[in-house]
Design a protein around this motif. Structure first.
Motif, PDB file in Angstrom:
ATOM      1  N   SER A  63      -2.886   2.006   0.340  1.00  0.00           N
ATOM      2  CA  SER A  63      -3.193   0.843  -0.489  1.00  0.00           C
ATOM      3  C   SER A  63      -3.355  -0.420   0.347  1.00  0.00           C
ATOM      4  O   SER A  63      -2.903  -0.508   1.491  1.00  0.00           O
ATOM      5  CB  SER A  63      -2.083   0.630  -1.517  1.00  0.00           C
ATOM      6  OG  SER A  63      -0.880   0.234  -0.879  1.00  0.00           O
ATOM      7  N   SER A 101      -1.705  -4.415   4.342  1.00  0.00           N
ATOM      8  CA  SER A 101      -1.406  -5.829   4.604  1.00  0.00           C
ATOM      9  C   SER A 101      -0.022  -5.993   5.202  1.00  0.00           C
ATOM     10  O   SER A 101       0.178  -6.783   6.139  1.00  0.00           O
ATOM     11  CB  SER A 101      -1.516  -6.633   3.304  1.00  0.00           C
ATOM     12  OG  SER A 101      -2.821  -6.570   2.778  1.00  0.00           O
ATOM     13  N   GLN A 102       0.949  -5.251   4.676  1.00  0.00           N
ATOM     14  CA  GLN A 102       2.307  -5.329   5.204  1.00  0.00           C
ATOM     15  C   GLN A 102       2.353  -4.878   6.660  1.00  0.00           C
ATOM     16  O   GLN A 102       3.023  -5.496   7.501  1.00  0.00           O
ATOM     17  CB  GLN A 102       3.252  -4.474   4.355  1.00  0.00           C
ATOM     18  CG  GLN A 102       4.695  -4.389   4.854  1.00  0.00           C
ATOM     19  CD  GLN A 102       5.421  -5.716   4.796  1.00  0.00           C
ATOM     20  OE1 GLN A 102       4.969  -6.664   4.145  1.00  0.00           O
ATOM     21  NE2 GLN A 102       6.560  -5.804   5.475  1.00  0.00           N
ATOM     22  N   ALA A 125       4.373   1.641  -3.189  1.00  0.00           N
ATOM     23  CA  ALA A 125       2.925   1.527  -3.052  1.00  0.00           C
ATOM     24  C   ALA A 125       2.342   2.744  -2.345  1.00  0.00           C
ATOM     25  O   ALA A 125       2.957   3.289  -1.422  1.00  0.00           O
ATOM     26  CB  ALA A 125       2.575   0.261  -2.273  1.00  0.00           C
ATOM     27  N   GLU A 178      -1.836  -3.135  -0.259  1.00  0.00           N
ATOM     28  CA  GLU A 178      -0.484  -3.674  -0.102  1.00  0.00           C
ATOM     29  C   GLU A 178       0.177  -3.136   1.157  1.00  0.00           C
ATOM     30  O   GLU A 178       0.754  -3.897   1.949  1.00  0.00           O
ATOM     31  CB  GLU A 178       0.361  -3.330  -1.325  1.00  0.00           C
ATOM     32  CG  GLU A 178       1.801  -3.813  -1.246  1.00  0.00           C
ATOM     33  CD  GLU A 178       2.621  -3.412  -2.465  1.00  0.00           C
ATOM     34  OE1 GLU A 178       3.868  -3.459  -2.366  1.00  0.00           O
ATOM     35  OE2 GLU A 178       2.035  -3.045  -3.492  1.00  0.00           O
TER      36      GLU A 178
END
Length: 388
Positions: free
Chosen positions: A193, A198-199, A189, A195
């Motif tokens: 991003s 969020s991680q 990713a 993603e």
């Protein structure tokens, strides 16, 4: 947990998630593939700079490439590098060594940024004497999980490294060929991003996610500096753009590529690490995050692009990503003479050449199994992944 408490926790989590999403949507986004990453523009908040105590003795007289080893005492005995002295002029920096005020040699101002502090101190304090033959930058352990050999032996890799071939294409080359744990695979990713963000939010112990999520603002601080408002879209990595690169910050670089940047730029880069909370634009306080961010920066600094883009003061990210992630089989041949390998079914690996070890730790007992320093001479691996 009581029902009301659980409900409150859920509401807080949802609120924070929504807030993160709103912040994410308001981050600047650039549709350009060209970035003004040609010059380090970070401005330090410090009124004093570290003294020059990192001079590498004899460097001004050598015709050999320099081998810069950035280590800490827990890396173990550095005598493994002794057998490489015929090929390299060694400059060994131990970041956690006590300060010797009587010496100006091979000392760093702080144990910060992992290997980066030793690398940058070498560049700053030896800037006028960078060898024409180039410089190889490595960590202090002979055996490490990221060393791209079947037995994880960096001494043997360095013994056979073809520096001339490595520098020929772009003036810089990472010492890894296998793509594992790199950002080279297209499936990785983009750092900016949703993603990745969020991680980093959901797993704050995931240092890879934290450093990836912090990279866009770090690049803006490093290459934008006080001029960030002027360069904003040209230095900030947007949500869909990705920096593709090999991992682990061991590489070889040419004199020309080093001198493409001024000494002051390397000073600014080191100050980005040292300034800490005194400067909001400085490096992340967590050393694991700060060090990993810089592992993304070396190839941006040193990889030569087309003369047209250099003259415009721009970095073509698409071109840079291709250069930073050569096919594994081409890389093994160019760097280590392991050519015409079999089992290279994809661009990022060749069967029998490298395997990611469990828990990212090299097997124990290697220092005993290869305790004889003459083993360094046995540095040629066959197609079967064995030394011959």
């Amino acid at each position: 947990m009581r029902r009301k408490t659980r409900k409150a926790v859920v509401h807080v989590t949802l609120f924070l998630g929504a807030l993160l999403f709103i912040v994410f949507l308001n981050l600047p986004e650039s549709n350009s593939k060209f970035f003004a990453w040609d010059k380090v523009r970070y401005q330090t908040s410090s009124v004093t700079l570290p003294e020059a105590r990192g001079i590498c003795p004899g460097l001004e007289r050598t015709s050999k490439p320099a081998l810069v080893v950035s280590r800490v005492s827990t890396d173990g005995d550095i005598k493994w590098s002794d057998r490489l002295s015929d090929k390299y002029h060694r400059c060994v920096y131990t970041a956690d060594a006590p300060l010797d005020k009587t010496s100006v040699h091979l000392q760093v101002p702080a144990n910060r940024g992992h290997e980066a502090m030793g690398y940058l101190t070498f560049l700053i304090d030896n800037y006028d004497h960078i060898p024409e033959a180039g410089v190889v930058f490595v960590h202090g352990s002979r055996w490490a999980w990221h060393n791209d050999a079947p037995d994880y032996d960096n001494a043997a890799l360095l013994a056979v490294l073809n520096i001339t071939a490595a520098l020929a294409p772009w003036g810089y080359h990472n010492l890894r060929c296998d793509w594992s744990l790199s950002t080279c695979p297209p499936s990785t990713a983009p750092q900016g991003s949703m993603e990745t963000s969020s991680q980093a939010f959901l797993a704050p112990w995931d240092y890879r996610a934290l450093s990836d999520a912090a990279l866009p603002m770090a690049l803006a601080s490093l290459f934008g500096g006080e001029e960030f408002a002027k360069y904003r879209a040209e230095v900030y990595l947007g949500r869909s753009a990705a920096v593709r690169s090999q991992c682990c910050a061991q590489f070889v670089v040419s004199q020309e590529s080093i001198w493409r940047h001024s000494r002051d730029e390397y000073v600014a880069l080191r100050q980005w690490l040292l300034d800490g909370p005194a400067n909001k634009d400085a490096a992340h306080l967590d050393d694991k995050v700060a060090g990993r961010i810089l592992s993304y920066v070396w190839h941006i600094l040193f990889m030569k692009q087309t003369d047209n883009e250099i003259s415009r003061g721009l970095v073509d990210l698409d071109q840079l990503n291709i250069q930073a992630c050569p096919r594994a089989d081409e890389c093994y041949c160019r760097l280590y003479g392991r050519c015409n390998l079999g089992g290279c079914d994809g661009p990022g690996s060749c069967s029998g050449q490298y395997q990611l070890p469990p828990n990212l730790k090299a097997p124990t007992g290697l220092d005993t199994a290869f305790s004889d320093p003459d083993q360094v001479k046995l540095g040629v691996w066959g197609k079967d992944g064995l030394k011959h």
